[in-house]
Each structure stands twice: as structure tokens, then as C-alpha cells.
Write a protein that holds these residues in place. Sequence first.
Motif, PDB file in Angstrom:
ATOM      1  N   GLY A 239      -3.466  20.041  27.169  1.00 10.49           N
ATOM      2  CA  GLY A 239      -2.224  20.429  26.494  1.00 10.49           C
ATOM      3  C   GLY A 239      -1.699  19.375  25.541  1.00 10.49           C
ATOM      4  N   CYS A 240      -2.564  18.784  24.774  1.00 11.48           N
ATOM      5  CA  CYS A 240      -2.214  17.752  23.772  1.00 11.48           C
ATOM      6  C   CYS A 240      -1.733  16.452  24.402  1.00 11.48           C
ATOM      7  CB  CYS A 240      -1.124  18.215  22.808  1.00 11.48           C
ATOM      8  SG  CYS A 240      -1.450  19.730  21.962  1.00 11.48           S
ATOM      9  N   CYS A 241      -1.776  16.301  25.705  1.00 12.74           N
ATOM     10  CA  CYS A 241      -1.268  15.083  26.336  1.00 12.74           C
ATOM     11  C   CYS A 241      -2.333  14.507  27.262  1.00 12.74           C
ATOM     12  CB  CYS A 241      -0.013  15.370  27.148  1.00 12.74           C
ATOM     13  SG  CYS A 241       1.390  15.779  26.128  1.00 12.74           S
ATOM     14  N   PRO A 242      -3.317  13.808  26.698  1.00 15.59           N
ATOM     15  CA  PRO A 242      -4.406  13.306  27.535  1.00 15.59           C
ATOM     16  C   PRO A 242      -3.925  12.360  28.638  1.00 15.59           C
ATOM     17  CG  PRO A 242      -4.552  12.435  25.285  1.00 15.59           C
ATOM     18  CD  PRO A 242      -3.532  13.526  25.268  1.00 15.59           C
ATOM     19  N   HIS A 243      -2.900  11.563  28.338  1.00 12.45           N
ATOM     20  CA  HIS A 243      -2.462  10.617  29.381  1.00 12.45           C
ATOM     21  C   HIS A 243      -1.734  11.340  30.515  1.00 12.45           C
ATOM     22  CE1 HIS A 243       0.665  10.774  26.260  1.00 12.45           C
ATOM     23  NE2 HIS A 243       1.478  10.843  27.284  1.00 12.45           N
ATOM     24  N   THR A 244      -1.036  12.451  30.194  1.00 12.59           N
ATOM     25  CA  THR A 244      -0.361  13.201  31.263  1.00 12.59           C
ATOM     26  C   THR A 244      -1.384  13.709  32.279  1.00 12.59           C
ATOM     27  OG1 THR A 244       1.338  13.879  29.700  1.00 12.59           O
ATOM     28  CG2 THR A 244       1.203  15.116  31.744  1.00 12.59           C
ATOM     29  N   ALA A 245      -2.514  14.186  31.765  1.00 10.32           N
ATOM     30  CA  ALA A 245      -3.511  14.808  32.646  1.00 10.32           C
ATOM     31  C   ALA A 245      -4.178  13.803  33.579  1.00 10.32           C
ATOM     32  CB  ALA A 245      -4.566  15.515  31.806  1.00 10.32           C
ATOM     33  N   ILE A 246      -4.165  12.517  33.207  1.00 12.82           N
ATOM     34  CA  ILE A 246      -4.807  11.536  34.091  1.00 12.82           C
ATOM     35  C   ILE A 246      -3.802  10.663  34.834  1.00 12.82           C
ATOM     36  CG2 ILE A 246      -6.949  11.432  32.750  1.00 12.82           C
ATOM     37  CD1 ILE A 246      -5.861   8.670  31.679  1.00 12.82           C
ATOM     38  N   ARG A 247      -2.518  10.818  34.494  1.00 15.38           N
ATOM     39  CA  ARG A 247      -1.536   9.914  35.104  1.00 15.38           C
ATOM     40  C   ARG A 247      -0.364  10.649  35.745  1.00 15.38           C
ATOM     41  NH1 ARG A 247       0.750   6.295  30.714  1.00 15.38           N
ATOM     42  NH2 ARG A 247       2.024   8.142  30.413  1.00 15.38           N
TER      43      ARG A 247
END
Lengths: 215, 237, 246
Positions: free
Chosen positions: B97-105
Motif C-alpha cells: 500500500g505504498c508504505c514499505p516500512h509500514t509493512a515491515i515495522r
Amino acid sequence: MSLATLLLLADGRLPSGGHAHSGGLEPQIAAGRVRDIRELDGFLRGRLATGGLVSAAFAAAACGDVGRAAELDAGLDARTPSPALRKASRAQGRALLRAGRAMWRLASLPSREPHQPVALGALASAAGLTPVEAAVAAAHGTITGSASAAVRLLGLDPYAVHALLARLAPECDRIAALAAERHGDPVDDLPAAGAPLLDIGAEHHATWEVRLFAS
Amino acid sequence: MHPDLHEHGPDEVPHTHPEPGVDPHEPLHTGARALRVGIGGPVGSGKTALVAALCRALGEELRLAVVTNDIYTTEDADFLLRNGVLPAERIRAVETGCCPHTAIRDDISANLDAVEDLEAALGPLDLVLVESGGDNLTATFSKGLIDQQIFVVDVAGGDKVPRKGGPGVTTADLLVINKTDLAPLVGADLSVMDRDAKARRHDLPTVFLSLAEDRRATPVADWIRALVATRTAVAGA
Amino acid sequence: MRASATVVAEADGRGGTRLAVLRGESPLLLRRTGPRGAGGTTVHLVGGAAGPLRGDDLRLDIEVGPGAVLEMLSVAASLALPGRPGPPSRLTVTATVAAGGTLRWLPEPLIAAAGCDHIAVTRVDVADGGTLLWRDDLVCGRHDEPSGAVRADTTIRYAGATLYRHELAVGPGAPGWDGAAVLGGGRAVGTLVAAGSGLPEPGVAGPNAAVMPLAGPGVLATAVGADIREVRAALDPLCRRPAIAS
């Protein structure tokens, strides 16, 4: 009831996978149907009156009686013709259960991957919330998720998007109240409002080579 | 005697049978899930190339799978497939969803689901590599998702990157400085990078790598081998 | 106006279908059409009056027995009109299809004229082993006029379980119906539910259409169009009569 608990459940930062779902917005942006705040308004109102109403009713029903989870789940299957949307709903239900298990003592559910509204109702029930609160959280979630995706995909002014969400808040309450009133109805009688372009868009989206959102 | 076991005749060579219902290929570290290693770093630093190299180096000796978080659903997975380093069923792609860091953190649920699905589909695994989407120097993995994380930067990004620090460079369990073969071309001073990395990271290890020259990422593969061995020993103790 | 109509189709014992009951009243008039005996029987709905108008309460009951094959068509689009102030007009269609029976419901579209207020209720129950093709097209307003209000409420059950449950509301009083989630400015929408045997192949059927496998034993094809021609282009090919064996 606890208002703070309700806020937790409705918070977009709840780690339940929602950030990766656009609520059907990404394909409609690609089709050129949503380009600005006015078109986002139309999208969100339609989504709230259809999928939002259904989600709210089923979340309220599951919250009112978690023992109905299996039949409610089947009811959502019958209301979700798009396989891509069934998959997205179940993925979000599974993620929600993962978060909910860490937060409260959940009743056991017949599926580890229930539809999202059923999972939401189960969480609300475990958190001591009422059906109408579960409905509010569900209705709120159907528009805030897409609104956040609009900010990310279209670069819309976040203040303008939140001004729109503020204008939609009374409608969100109205839909939730409507949904919660019917939470004890037989499953076939619960709301079934569909949105043809969300179904069609989801099926097209699932075939894309390149997509930013899971749905 | 276990009721499911058959009688042994007097003339039979003594032998044992595996417990019924138990996978004879169960790893030594029974009960321990796969080691999960996160691989993060800025766009273009060589994360996917590193994953491919690790698959080449470790694919024969470890049961491994990959979760990729590239912004494009299939691109990284396709890269691994095209390079013939990992069969498709061992790769899962996660949309962020355009937020790569959200998905891993912040919200690791989709990645956890992907890891669980791989384990359910493939049976027990020794190693799962979780590759983040290309992000910036602040991206790090949640400890709820991975056990150890590798941060990949490259020489072409400038020799100031280690000095800038940021959580990726400072706290990753292993810092990989990739594309050392390009150093003379971009005027990067590897000794400066080494000095700055040590200053930032204290005792945490840093390795220099040229995936163009070392297609099996030997120092990184060795670092992972040591982790798996330690984990197995601990679980077996 | 209140009116009701009934069709009961049965196998005639010689490989054909006979109509045990064919009864209607204006505006729900029914005519048997097409050749007799050739695999199945066709019945046309013949509009006997303008409407439905506000206040009308119409009901059509269809029953297809074991081994019977019935196709229901209509001679023209039905036009929901405003009429005098009053309660919404309502058309309730119920259908039951027995095991081995086939019902093909392929009427012309419903047109929601400006100012209309119409409710279309559909309840279909197909026994395990029955076959259904159920088409509903809706046009939102006549040429260059705003859409009237139509609420469609559809339940299709198969083998005792709800296969497809769908409501669609357009026109005044339906928030966001012309927004990008529902019809996106499209003025026509069509749905085709197929259940039982001979299901269409799933896939995307043009830019604004999709053929979707349902969670149960059936398929839904949906198309949205700027006008009814676009919907027909997507859905008509899926409604062609299969070559009838036997």
C-alpha cells in the motif's frame, strides 16, 4: 462500554493489515473515475452505503452473538461475488484476529480466516463493546482506509481529505445505526447492498502485473 | 509397546520405526520455527540481488523461502524466478500500500501471514528471508517479524552513507556495503566507509561485497550459516 | 393496481416441456411463444399497461418442475414511472427450479424513468441439480433525464443455501450510486447469475465487466455501461442458448 477501547479498534494504526488495502480505490483511480476530492467524495459515499452498510451490519451481528459467526461468514460469501474481494476480506479478517488475540481474550471462531466484519464483531465482543459500536468501527473503517489510500495514490491534500471525512462522519453514524438496528435479523435479511464497480474493479485489479495495494 | 507398532519376529534384525504421524524429515531443531532474516535498504542497493545470491549459496543446504515486499507485486519474485534460484512456490509477494516500512515495522500482519502460509505449504523451513521494499535509511524491521536484519547500502550511493547513520545503518545486525567494484568509478573511499560504519555500529559487523564478483554473497551466507547453526544448537540443547 | 401471474412448467414425459399453468392479468400478461416441444418452452411477458406506476403491487410466480426447461423473455423493456404520489411500485418475482429443471430468465431491461420509485424483489430457489440463468438489466433514466429511484433486492438460493444475495439502489435516496464505487456515472448495469451446469468461464469480460465464480456453485457476470448497449455487448454472449442435447 469503553470509548477508548472503541477508538483502539477503529484506529488506522491497529496492526491488522488495513494499510495495504485501498478498499477498491486503486482500480477506480486507474480507470480514471477518481481524480480529485469531489470524485473521492462520490466514491466514499457509495462505498459507505454499500460495503460499509453490509460490513457494519455483519460486525454488529457478530458482536451481538459470536455464536453466529459461521452463518454470518456464509452470508458475507453470498454478498461478495468477487473472489478477489472475498480473499481480501478474509486476509483482513485473519490479520484482525491476529491483533485481537494479542489484545483481548477472543471467543474461538469456526474459521482462522473469517471475513473481516465477522472478525471485527468478534473483537468488539471480546473488548466488551456493543453491536452499535462494532457497526461504527466497521463503517468508519470502510471510508478511512480508502481515504488514506487516496492520499497516498493521488497525493491529495491530507487536510482536504480529512475535511471530507469530517463531512461524512454523520453519514457514517447514520449507516452504523441503521446496520446495528438489524443486527439480530436472520442472515438472509441483513443488508446486502452491492457495488458493481467495486466487484468489477477488484477482478481487474487482481490480474494486474503491477499494483500497490492488495485490494 | 506402542499399539501401532508391529510384532518383531525372533529372527529379525533389531530395528526401530519412526513415530507414526511424525515427519521423518523433521529438522533437528524440532519445535523451533525457521530463522527469519530481514533484508532492508534503499532502492537500488542490491537487496533482491543479495536475496538471489543467498538462494544460490544456501538453497542446497537449507530449506528456505522468501517473502518479498517490493512495491510491485511480482517484480522481485519474477527476478528470482528468472534467475532460476528459487522455485515459485517458495516465494510470496506482499503488497504494501505504498508504505514499505509500514509493512515491515508498524503493521507486519501481511508479512506474518505470508511466512505462515509458506510454512504451511512447504512444511518446516530453516530460513525465511524477508526482503523489504526499497525505502530510505530509516526503515527497520519489527522484531515481531524477524530475528535478525541485514541492511544493504551501496558504494554508488556515496561514501557518506555510513556516516549519516539512521536506524538501518546503526542497528542492523549486519551491514552490507555492496557494489565495491564501483568504488573507483564513483570516487568512493571504502576505508572511509569502513571507519564510519565502525564508529556508528561499534561491535556490530559490517561486510563489503561486490555481488557482481561474488555471486554467492559468501560473507553474508557464512554469517547466516552461523546463525542457523547457533539456533539449531540452542534448540537441540 | 395489484396483479399477479403464475407460470408452472412441467416435463411432458416426451422430452419436452408443457405449461401446466399459464395465468396472468394486466399488466402482467404472459404468452407462450416459439415452437412447441423443441427441448424447452418459451414464455414472453407482454406489457398490458404502462408502468409499473407508484402504488402498483405486482407479483410473478414461476415454477419449473423436474426435467422441464423454461425460458422467460419479455417483448419490451419495462418502464417504471412516477404516477400519482403514493407508495413505491413493487414487482416481486419468485421462482423455484426442481432438480433436473432449467430456468432461463432473460427479460428486457427495466428502465427507471425520472421520478419513479420502484422496488424489484427477486427470490429464486434452485434445488440441487437444477440449472438457472438469471439476468437483470437496469437503465438509469430514459434518454437525457435523471434516474428515478429503483431498489433491487435479490436472493438466489441453490441446494438450500444462499448462493447470491444482492441489493442495488440507484437514483434519489441512494447515496453515492453514481460515484465511482457503484456505477461511476454509468447509466446501465446488468447482472447474470448462472447456477448449476454450463457455467460461463470466469474472467474479465471487457473494461467494465467481470465474470466471477461465486463462493457457492455458481457464477455472476456483472457489467456497467454508459448505456445498455455496452452492457448487452458484455452479457449477451453469455446468455446464448446452449445446444440442447437429448
